[in-house]
Write a protein that holds these residues in place. Structure first.
Motif, PDB file in Angstrom:
ATOM      1  N   LEU A   1      -5.028   7.438  10.292  1.00 20.25           N
ATOM      2  CA  LEU A   1      -5.018   7.367   8.828  1.00 20.25           C
ATOM      3  C   LEU A   1      -3.708   7.966   8.311  1.00 20.25           C
ATOM      4  O   LEU A   1      -3.339   9.076   8.698  1.00 20.25           O
ATOM      5  N   PHE A   2      -3.028   7.229   7.435  1.00 18.36           N
ATOM      6  CA  PHE A   2      -1.792   7.696   6.819  1.00 18.36           C
ATOM      7  C   PHE A   2      -2.056   7.871   5.323  1.00 18.36           C
ATOM      8  O   PHE A   2      -2.143   6.887   4.575  1.00 18.36           O
ATOM      9  N   THR A   3      -2.199   9.110   4.879  1.00 14.44           N
ATOM     10  CA  THR A   3      -2.432   9.392   3.467  1.00 14.44           C
ATOM     11  C   THR A   3      -1.088   9.589   2.783  1.00 14.44           C
ATOM     12  O   THR A   3      -0.260  10.402   3.241  1.00 14.44           O
ATOM     13  N   VAL A   4      -0.855   8.848   1.704  1.00 12.62           N
ATOM     14  CA  VAL A   4       0.440   8.893   1.029  1.00 12.62           C
ATOM     15  C   VAL A   4       0.260   9.319  -0.420  1.00 12.62           C
ATOM     16  O   VAL A   4      -0.860   9.384  -0.941  1.00 12.62           O
ATOM     17  N   SER A   5       1.383   9.602  -1.065  1.00  7.93           N
ATOM     18  CA  SER A   5       1.356   9.984  -2.470  1.00  7.93           C
ATOM     19  C   SER A   5       0.788   8.841  -3.304  1.00  7.93           C
ATOM     20  O   SER A   5       0.882   7.671  -2.934  1.00  7.93           O
ATOM     21  N   GLY A   6       0.190   9.186  -4.413  1.00  7.53           N
ATOM     22  CA  GLY A   6      -0.370   8.167  -5.286  1.00  7.53           C
ATOM     23  C   GLY A   6      -1.806   7.821  -4.972  1.00  7.53           C
ATOM     24  O   GLY A   6      -2.347   6.855  -5.526  1.00  7.53           O
ATOM     25  N   GLY A   7      -2.434   8.606  -4.084  1.00  6.82           N
ATOM     26  CA  GLY A   7      -3.852   8.403  -3.818  1.00  6.82           C
ATOM     27  C   GLY A   7      -4.178   7.166  -3.001  1.00  6.82           C
ATOM     28  O   GLY A   7      -5.200   6.507  -3.245  1.00  6.82           O
TER      29      GLY A   7
ATOM     30  N   CYS B   1       0.810  -1.218   0.000  1.00  3.60           N
ATOM     31  CA  CYS B   1       0.000   0.000   0.000  1.00  3.60           C
ATOM     32  C   CYS B   1       0.844   1.268   0.000  1.00  3.60           C
ATOM     33  O   CYS B   1       0.546   2.216  -0.737  1.00  3.60           O
ATOM     34  N   VAL B   2       1.905   1.303   0.821  1.00  3.10           N
ATOM     35  CA  VAL B   2       2.573   2.584   1.041  1.00  3.10           C
ATOM     36  C   VAL B   2       4.095   2.566   0.899  1.00  3.10           C
ATOM     37  O   VAL B   2       4.719   3.629   0.989  1.00  3.10           O
ATOM     38  N   LYS B   3       4.706   1.416   0.706  1.00  4.58           N
ATOM     39  CA  LYS B   3       6.166   1.395   0.612  1.00  4.58           C
ATOM     40  C   LYS B   3       6.649   2.314  -0.504  1.00  4.58           C
ATOM     41  O   LYS B   3       6.158   2.269  -1.633  1.00  4.58           O
ATOM     42  N   GLY B   4       7.632   3.158  -0.191  1.00  2.36           N
ATOM     43  CA  GLY B   4       8.221   4.055  -1.171  1.00  2.36           C
ATOM     44  C   GLY B   4       7.429   5.324  -1.426  1.00  2.36           C
ATOM     45  O   GLY B   4       7.881   6.194  -2.177  1.00  2.36           O
ATOM     46  N   ARG B   5       6.272   5.460  -0.791  1.00  2.00           N
ATOM     47  CA  ARG B   5       5.412   6.625  -1.029  1.00  2.00           C
ATOM     48  C   ARG B   5       5.600   7.663   0.084  1.00  2.00           C
ATOM     49  O   ARG B   5       5.861   7.318   1.233  1.00  2.00           O
ATOM     50  N   VAL B   6       5.444   8.915  -0.292  1.00  2.00           N
ATOM     51  CA  VAL B   6       5.597  10.015   0.648  1.00  2.00           C
ATOM     52  C   VAL B   6       4.360  10.108   1.534  1.00  2.00           C
ATOM     53  O   VAL B   6       3.219  10.041   1.052  1.00  2.00           O
TER      54      VAL B   6
END
Length: 264
Positions: A98-104, A17-22
């Motif tokens: 909630l952790f909102t990351v880049s890429g929606g 879901c979130v690896k590598g995303r800001v």
């Protein structure tokens, strides 16, 4: 209650879901799940950083951030889980952080009972201190270390297997399943087990964990003790004898008196 296979599944959710995303935004909807950190400190530490590859130790999930940044430690207690969602998806009543990351994408820590939660470690040495009381991970522990850890215990083998300071990752379902496969009564004293007993127990533990990790949980298959333990009139899937139930160190315990005779 989430055990090692469940947490390994959560590790995969976090990674995909979130690896590598800001990390764009951290929304804490219930600060009651935070331990040793504040809402502001959590946001300041994580927002703008990237999630790195996560790892798991026992029932703990370590969500590291890139470039030697802080590590978020998650423990799921009895009802915690991780969910990958879209930021516009409706939030649930038990979505706590909630952790909102880049890429929606949005990673959600969901927990009904809030018995554990989230911790923040500034560096690897702080992570080590937080996990200092954890024994070796049940999935990776070598046989000699496993034997040494259990043979020195004076109490019951069921209690030793579920003691996270002895072995990290096993819970009630896994312990009962592994002991049933190894044909060991749960009240057997750990220190009374022979080298052959411990070798066999280690083998069955590794096999049970591999199957459970593949399934993402301890699977309730008809051929497993787990698949029969909650029946109104449970019978052993191996020999057909009625199963017995008791409480051991406060935990509901199920075993087959024919396959797992009392050592006494």
């Amino acid at each position: 209650m989430p055990e090692l296979p469940d947490v390994e599944g959560f590790r995969r959710v976090l990674e995909s879901c979130v690896k590598g995303r800001v990390i764009r935004r951290v929304d804490v909807r219930d600060a009651g799940v935070l331990h040793g950190t504040s809402v502001r400190r959590l946001r300041d530490a994580l927002e703008g950083r990237r999630f790195a590859a996560p790892r798991r130790h026992g029932k703990w999930l370590l969500a590291r951030t890139a470039s030697d940044g802080p590590t978020l430690l998650l423990h799921f207690g009895m009802t915690g889980q991780l969910v990958c969602a879209h930021p516009d998806d409706e939030t649930g009543a038990h979505d706590r952080v909630l952790f909102t990351v880049s890429g929606g994408r949005q990673l959600r820590f969901r927990d009904q009972r809030k018995l554990q939660g989230l911790w923040l470690a500034d560096d690897d040495s702080q992570v080590e201190r937080m996990l200092d009381r954890q024994g070796p991970d049940a999935m990776t522990v070598e046989r000699k270390e496993f034997q040494a850890a259990l043979s020195s215990r004076r109490g019951r083998i069921k209690t030793a297997l579920t003691d996270q300071s002895v072995l990290a990752g096993l819970g009630n379902l896994l312990a009962d399943e592994i002991l049933w496969r190894a044909r060991l009564h749960p009240a057997t004293r750990a220190g009374d087990l022979t080298e052959a007993d411990l070798r066999d127990l280690h083998t069955h533990m590794r096999r049970t964990l591999r199957s459970s990790v593949t399934a993402g949980r301890v699977p309730p298959r008809d051929s497993w003790l787990t698949g029969r333990r909650d029946d109104p009139d449970p019978h052993c899937p191996r020999c057909g004898h009625p199963l017995r139930r008791t409480r051991m160190s406060g935990r509901g315990t199920v075993w087959c008196p024919r396959c797992q005779p009392d050592a006494d």
